[in-house]
Scaffold this motif. Sequence first.
Motif, short mmCIF file in Angstrom:
data_model
loop_
_atom_site.label_atom_id
_atom_site.label_comp_id
_atom_site.label_asym_id
_atom_site.label_seq_id
_atom_site.Cartn_x
_atom_site.Cartn_y
_atom_site.Cartn_z
N LYS A 39 36.02 37.59 62.99
CA LYS A 39 34.75 36.87 62.95
C LYS A 39 33.58 37.80 62.63
CE LYS A 39 31.48 34.29 65.82
NZ LYS A 39 31.25 33.53 67.07
N TRP A 40 33.45 38.88 63.38
CA TRP A 40 32.29 39.75 63.21
C TRP A 40 32.44 40.68 62.03
CZ3 TRP A 40 28.07 38.11 65.17
CH2 TRP A 40 28.09 37.36 66.35
N VAL A 41 33.66 41.05 61.70
CA VAL A 41 33.87 41.88 60.51
C VAL A 41 33.41 41.12 59.27
CG1 VAL A 41 35.61 42.98 59.05
CG2 VAL A 41 35.73 43.22 61.53
N LEU A 42 33.82 39.86 59.18
CA LEU A 42 33.41 39.02 58.05
C LEU A 42 31.91 38.72 58.10
CD1 LEU A 42 33.92 37.13 55.64
CD2 LEU A 42 34.69 35.39 57.26
N GLY A 43 31.43 38.32 59.26
CA GLY A 43 30.04 37.91 59.39
C GLY A 43 29.05 39.02 59.09
N LEU A 44 29.25 40.17 59.71
CA LEU A 44 28.32 41.29 59.51
C LEU A 44 28.41 41.85 58.09
CD1 LEU A 44 28.72 43.12 62.94
CD2 LEU A 44 26.81 41.69 62.18
N GLY A 45 29.61 41.78 57.51
CA GLY A 45 29.76 42.23 56.13
C GLY A 45 28.92 41.41 55.17
N LEU A 46 28.96 40.09 55.33
CA LEU A 46 28.17 39.23 54.45
C LEU A 46 26.68 39.30 54.77
CD1 LEU A 46 30.29 36.00 53.85
CD2 LEU A 46 29.96 37.99 52.40
N LEU A 47 26.34 39.57 56.01
CA LEU A 47 24.93 39.75 56.35
C LEU A 47 24.35 40.95 55.59
CD1 LEU A 47 22.41 39.13 58.08
CD2 LEU A 47 23.38 40.61 59.85
N ARG A 71 24.02 48.59 44.51
CA ARG A 71 25.22 47.78 44.34
C ARG A 71 26.43 48.44 45.00
NH1 ARG A 71 25.36 42.54 42.85
NH2 ARG A 71 27.21 42.86 41.57
N VAL A 72 26.48 49.76 44.98
CA VAL A 72 27.55 50.46 45.70
C VAL A 72 27.45 50.17 47.19
CG1 VAL A 72 28.48 52.71 46.36
CG2 VAL A 72 27.82 52.29 43.99
N ILE A 73 26.22 50.23 47.73
CA ILE A 73 26.00 49.94 49.15
C ILE A 73 26.38 48.49 49.46
CG2 ILE A 73 24.24 49.73 50.96
CD1 ILE A 73 22.76 52.05 49.56
N GLU A 74 26.02 47.59 48.56
CA GLU A 74 26.38 46.18 48.74
C GLU A 74 27.89 46.01 48.78
OE1 GLU A 74 25.51 41.94 46.46
OE2 GLU A 74 24.19 43.66 46.13
N GLY A 75 28.59 46.75 47.93
CA GLY A 75 30.05 46.70 47.94
C GLY A 75 30.64 47.25 49.22
N LEU A 76 30.02 48.32 49.76
CA LEU A 76 30.48 48.88 51.03
C LEU A 76 30.42 47.83 52.13
CD1 LEU A 76 28.74 52.38 50.95
CD2 LEU A 76 31.21 51.97 50.87
N GLY A 77 29.36 47.02 52.12
CA GLY A 77 29.21 45.99 53.14
C GLY A 77 30.17 44.83 52.96
N GLU A 78 30.44 44.47 51.70
CA GLU A 78 31.29 43.30 51.47
C GLU A 78 32.77 43.64 51.46
OE1 GLU A 78 31.66 39.83 48.11
OE2 GLU A 78 29.65 40.46 48.71
N GLY A 79 33.11 44.92 51.35
CA GLY A 79 34.51 45.32 51.33
C GLY A 79 35.33 44.80 52.50
N PRO A 80 34.82 44.85 53.73
CA PRO A 80 35.62 44.37 54.87
C PRO A 80 35.75 42.85 54.98
CG PRO A 80 33.94 45.97 55.56
CD PRO A 80 33.61 45.54 54.17
N THR A 81 34.98 42.10 54.18
CA THR A 81 34.93 40.65 54.39
C THR A 81 36.25 39.95 54.10
OG1 THR A 81 34.04 40.29 52.16
CG2 THR A 81 32.45 40.56 53.95
N MET A 82 36.91 40.30 53.00
CA MET A 82 38.16 39.61 52.67
C MET A 82 39.28 39.95 53.66
SD MET A 82 39.25 37.22 50.81
CE MET A 82 37.96 37.12 49.58
#
Length: 510
Positions: free
Chosen positions: A121-129, A154-165
């Motif tokens: 839940k929080w891995v996905l949620g905080l990643g998309l935040l 964009r690299v930083i954005e990717g770092l955040g979204e990486g854990p979401t999937m």
Amino acid sequence: MLTGWRLKLSKLFIIPQRYVMAIMALFAVANAYTMRVCLNLAITQMVKKSTNVEGEEHYDPNVCMDASLVRNYTNTYYRDDDTVFFEWSEATQGLILGSFYYGYVLTHLPGGMLAERFGGKWVLGLGLLSTAICTIITPVTVKVGGATALFILRVIEGLGEGPTMPGLMAVLSRWAPKEERARFGAIVFGGAQIGNIAGSYFSGLVMHNGSWEDVFYLFGGIGLIWFVLWTMLCYSTPNTHPFISDSEKQFLNENVDALKHTKAQKMDPTPWKALLRSVPLWALIVAGIGHDWGYFTMVTDLPKYMTDVLKFNIKSTGILSAIPYIAMWISSFFFGLLCDFCVKRGWHNITNARKIYTTIAASGPGICIILASYSGCDTTLAVFWFVAAMTVMGAYYSGMKINPLDISPNYAGTTTAMVNGIAAISGIISPYLIGLLTPDSTLAQWRVAFWVCFGVLVFTNIVYVIFAQGEQQWWDDVKKYGYPSDWKHGPLPTKAIDKEQNNEDVKEKK
């Protein structure tokens, strides 16, 4: 048993909680993709248009012409509405479009491990935040720092979204019954198409009536709203959900493998030795590389092809770029229902199902994009083939995309991280390679890029068909399956050995 306010809340939800979670997960994937791909269309309006005038060094008589796009520019260029242009080469644009995946690749595996340990839940949620925040500040960043600053952001954005999937797969592994996995895959991962549809259509509409900056404010704001709803409505497992009905909780505990581990039988450490030697897992990774190559070619570069080669205006590009994803979204439900129906009837097993639908999703698009490139400036025919390509790609969600849940329900977060993380390298290579192959954005140059994509799709699919599996692997539950006879690499690390088994081992030693 539910009591008091929990009973009242449970009655408010007519839809079973696993489908509430699936719908919110659908919007999670949709938001992830809108924020990820909105740059793909915006960059066509951020960058100075190339010209194709007879007598120039790179003049191509086969280029689709649009007189409104043949202009002279100075070193500083502004539109009538004072929106700034940037002078970036095709290779630079390719680097920027692929920069997201530099960060995305790095945090996939840590994200999967965190999701398995602390819940998705929080891995996905905080990643998309974090992705939403980065999206909102994109216009300011690029205006201040140019291409370099945008690349870093964009690299930083990717770092955040990486854990979401991986986080999402960890959640799904605890909410999706085996018989409903293809259906869940179609619902949840169909969000990618909703994201691509919304990202393409509304980006074109917004930029037609406003500026490219507005696109990032719109989708970043929607991402913040989703985060609030996700934290209120969704939970990592049915057993931690405060107002799920007793009947649904019992059903899920009886039919979801990942919920069958009791507190006394905690999950063993990730079996890295076995994971790295698992042929079905590596087959899945190879198939992921092929799929992502084809998918990112479409998602990242289709708007550029429509704008630079077919010469659509930005509003038409937004609408026409959305149509293929509408087709893919609809077809994904069809393939999902068909797959579940055939498995239940015994017409094919899960292993063959994954191979069949992955083959449809790989070979079909490869053929269609080649045909699109040979359609020349017949825009109607070209768009038809692009739509056909994405329609058959909808089978992907009933094929390899859901396969990690088959082979490893207990370590779905980690296996998904390995598959998506390594496969996402395609997102780095393909945009940059296409930029190198299409320096002048001519039809002939794009045709070469599409042939490369076709070759990658076909080769990786052959590997998957030969080596893929659709059943839980022994290393996912050693206590249940034991070690295979050819395993010569020592015992896997465990700390969840039952007390009775431990006592028996002690007696044998004595």
